[in-house]
Design a protein around this motif. Sequence first.
Motif, PDB file in Angstrom:
ATOM      1  N   SER A  94       0.691  -1.476  -0.024  1.00  0.00           N
ATOM      2  CA  SER A  94      -0.050  -0.126   0.252  1.00  0.00           C
ATOM      3  C   SER A  94       1.125   0.697  -0.067  1.00  0.00           C
ATOM      4  O   SER A  94       1.505   1.543   0.868  1.00  0.00           O
ATOM      5  CB  SER A  94      -0.609  -0.111   1.154  1.00  0.00           C
ATOM      6  OG  SER A  94      -1.735  -1.064   1.262  1.00  0.00           O
ATOM      7  N   LEU A 142       1.234   4.306   1.127  1.00  0.00           N
ATOM      8  CA  LEU A 142       0.100   6.144   1.591  1.00  0.00           C
ATOM      9  C   LEU A 142       0.316   7.506   2.169  1.00  0.00           C
ATOM     10  O   LEU A 142      -0.286   7.545   2.425  1.00  0.00           O
ATOM     11  CB  LEU A 142       0.752   5.768   3.779  1.00  0.00           C
ATOM     12  CG  LEU A 142       0.851   4.205   3.930  1.00  0.00           C
ATOM     13  CD1 LEU A 142       2.621   4.269   5.339  1.00  0.00           C
ATOM     14  CD2 LEU A 142      -0.414   3.992   4.553  1.00  0.00           C
ATOM     15  N   GLU A 193      -2.582  13.577   8.356  1.00  0.00           N
ATOM     16  CA  GLU A 193      -3.308  13.286   7.032  1.00  0.00           C
ATOM     17  C   GLU A 193      -3.464  11.970   6.872  1.00  0.00           C
ATOM     18  O   GLU A 193      -4.656  10.443   6.791  1.00  0.00           O
ATOM     19  CB  GLU A 193      -3.895  14.109   5.777  1.00  0.00           C
ATOM     20  CG  GLU A 193      -4.055  15.534   6.018  1.00  0.00           C
ATOM     21  CD  GLU A 193      -4.076  16.256   4.325  1.00  0.00           C
ATOM     22  OE1 GLU A 193      -4.279  15.562   3.970  1.00  0.00           O
ATOM     23  OE2 GLU A 193      -3.907  17.707   4.614  1.00  0.00           O
ATOM     24  N   ILE A 194      -2.379  11.385   6.769  1.00  0.00           N
ATOM     25  CA  ILE A 194      -1.581  10.235   5.937  1.00  0.00           C
ATOM     26  C   ILE A 194      -2.258   9.391   7.816  1.00  0.00           C
ATOM     27  O   ILE A 194      -2.349   7.924   7.505  1.00  0.00           O
ATOM     28  CB  ILE A 194      -0.276  10.097   5.818  1.00  0.00           C
ATOM     29  CG1 ILE A 194       0.030  10.861   4.244  1.00  0.00           C
ATOM     30  CG2 ILE A 194       0.322   8.815   5.580  1.00  0.00           C
ATOM     31  CD1 ILE A 194       1.947  10.809   3.907  1.00  0.00           C
ATOM     32  N   SER A 225      -4.436   9.505  10.016  1.00  0.00           N
ATOM     33  CA  SER A 225      -5.182   9.558  10.193  1.00  0.00           C
ATOM     34  C   SER A 225      -6.015   8.225   9.504  1.00  0.00           C
ATOM     35  O   SER A 225      -7.369   7.707   9.595  1.00  0.00           O
ATOM     36  CB  SER A 225      -6.355  10.670  10.118  1.00  0.00           C
ATOM     37  OG  SER A 225      -6.165  10.898   9.035  1.00  0.00           O
ATOM     38  N   LYS A 226      -5.656   7.707   8.478  1.00  0.00           N
ATOM     39  CA  LYS A 226      -5.990   6.851   7.301  1.00  0.00           C
ATOM     40  C   LYS A 226      -5.804   4.963   8.087  1.00  0.00           C
ATOM     41  O   LYS A 226      -5.521   4.651   7.488  1.00  0.00           O
ATOM     42  CB  LYS A 226      -5.979   7.588   6.289  1.00  0.00           C
ATOM     43  CG  LYS A 226      -6.729   8.480   5.209  1.00  0.00           C
ATOM     44  CD  LYS A 226      -6.618   9.055   3.626  1.00  0.00           C
ATOM     45  CE  LYS A 226      -6.547  10.482   3.506  1.00  0.00           C
ATOM     46  NZ  LYS A 226      -6.080  10.944   2.787  1.00  0.00           N
ATOM     47  N   ILE A 227      -4.660   4.825   8.209  1.00  0.00           N
ATOM     48  CA  ILE A 227      -3.583   4.019   8.713  1.00  0.00           C
ATOM     49  C   ILE A 227      -4.625   3.265   9.998  1.00  0.00           C
ATOM     50  O   ILE A 227      -5.098   3.227  10.868  1.00  0.00           O
ATOM     51  CB  ILE A 227      -2.641   3.950   9.291  1.00  0.00           C
ATOM     52  CG1 ILE A 227      -1.361   5.043   8.242  1.00  0.00           C
ATOM     53  CG2 ILE A 227      -1.521   3.036   9.356  1.00  0.00           C
ATOM     54  CD1 ILE A 227      -0.162   5.522   9.166  1.00  0.00           C
ATOM     55  N   PRO A 228      -5.065   1.797   9.429  1.00  0.00           N
ATOM     56  CA  PRO A 228      -5.337   0.889  10.525  1.00  0.00           C
ATOM     57  C   PRO A 228      -4.628   0.120  11.208  1.00  0.00           C
ATOM     58  O   PRO A 228      -4.457  -1.129  10.754  1.00  0.00           O
ATOM     59  CB  PRO A 228      -6.212  -0.009   9.722  1.00  0.00           C
ATOM     60  CG  PRO A 228      -5.467   0.302   7.574  1.00  0.00           C
ATOM     61  CD  PRO A 228      -4.600   1.608   7.862  1.00  0.00           C
TER      62      PRO A 228
END
Lengths: 245, 161
Positions: free
Chosen positions: A203, A205, A235-236, A238-241
């Motif tokens: 992925s 990021l 921002e990046i 905040s999207k990481i699981p």
Amino acid sequence: MLDPREAIIDKRLEKVKNVIAVSSGKGGVGKSLFASTLALTLARKNFKVGLFDLDFTSPSTHLILGLKDAKPKEEKGIIPAHVHGLKYVSIVAYSKEKPLPLRGADVSNAIIELLATTIWGDLDFLIIDMPPGISDATLDLIRLVKGIKFLVVTTPSPLAFETVKKLLGLLRELKVPVVGVVENMKIRKDAFVSRNVADAGFSSLGDLPFDPKVEETLGNVDALLETDFAKKLAEIVSKIPFNPT
Amino acid sequence: MLKNFSFHLKAFKGLCYNILKCGFVEGFSMHEWALAEAIISSVSQIAENEGLKEVVEVKIKVGELQQVEIDILEFALSELKMAKFKNAKFTVETVKAELQCRACGQKWSFSRNKLDIESAEAIHFVPETVHAYIKCPKCGSPDFEILQGRGVWIESVRGVK
């Protein structure tokens, strides 16, 4: 003869929910800056965060964080220093500003010593600033830290990415989870890295801008977190699981 | 004589306990606790792997380089013992630290007396920092090998199956 230290490492990290190794195939891509800013960003979001500078021969996170004396305390082990809302350990607390030339076996021994004796306690995230490459530190962490995940940093340079490909290849071979690849110091729009990351089955990021102001903020974490670099990094992130905290 | 010795040892261990419990002294002596925990955890794993019902004897070697306080380590071990090896005898032996220069081949022995307190403390916590504080006495190189006397290791575990 048996080295007893490895037997206690699981216990030392049992209350750490996410161990994230910030890594790359080569130096100079901004790993330490990324790792420090990532740790600070997560701490500002009220997560319990530790930052462990594992780049023993070239440590630099203490400079990014502006730390003159971040000596851990000792109480039945090493208690990380508390700085800027982080628990923090760097070998600089012991080697000071002196050069610390270490060969591979020494690096491994120092890693095992610190993993076995540091009491991190309850953490949502332990961010590890890795030395570059796929030698001792990378292999030791993969072997010793259960559940470790890698977050890989590269630059748009094909030279940097070539080394990153080798790191990603190793992580795949050893079945080590990779959170994703971040492209740092992006100057112009170019899909070279994101395309190659996708082709390799990992992925992307996102990318972080080359931000000349970052250099001026070294040692001032409030100023660092106001840069475009840090805002895009937030921002990046905040999207990481990540694992639930 | 033996009684006196036992008394002094008890008094010393009591003092150690108070120091550890109250945290009057930070640093040097506290690191032994973390190492003792690692030893206990390791012995427990060995006992389980080997199917030992009871551990009778554990031989531990401690490298001089790490400057471990043997009495404090033994005290921590006695406090941390689990039921399975509560009667086990832990023996701790110090191994002299020997260094050899990779540049010129010179061999020499580690001497804590030549170090200031801060440097000695750093080596106590992370023995590899010795490369920041000690140089080859012949050629001045920091590129030397620790031939022996680094860290803590378990030499043998004896028990009953």
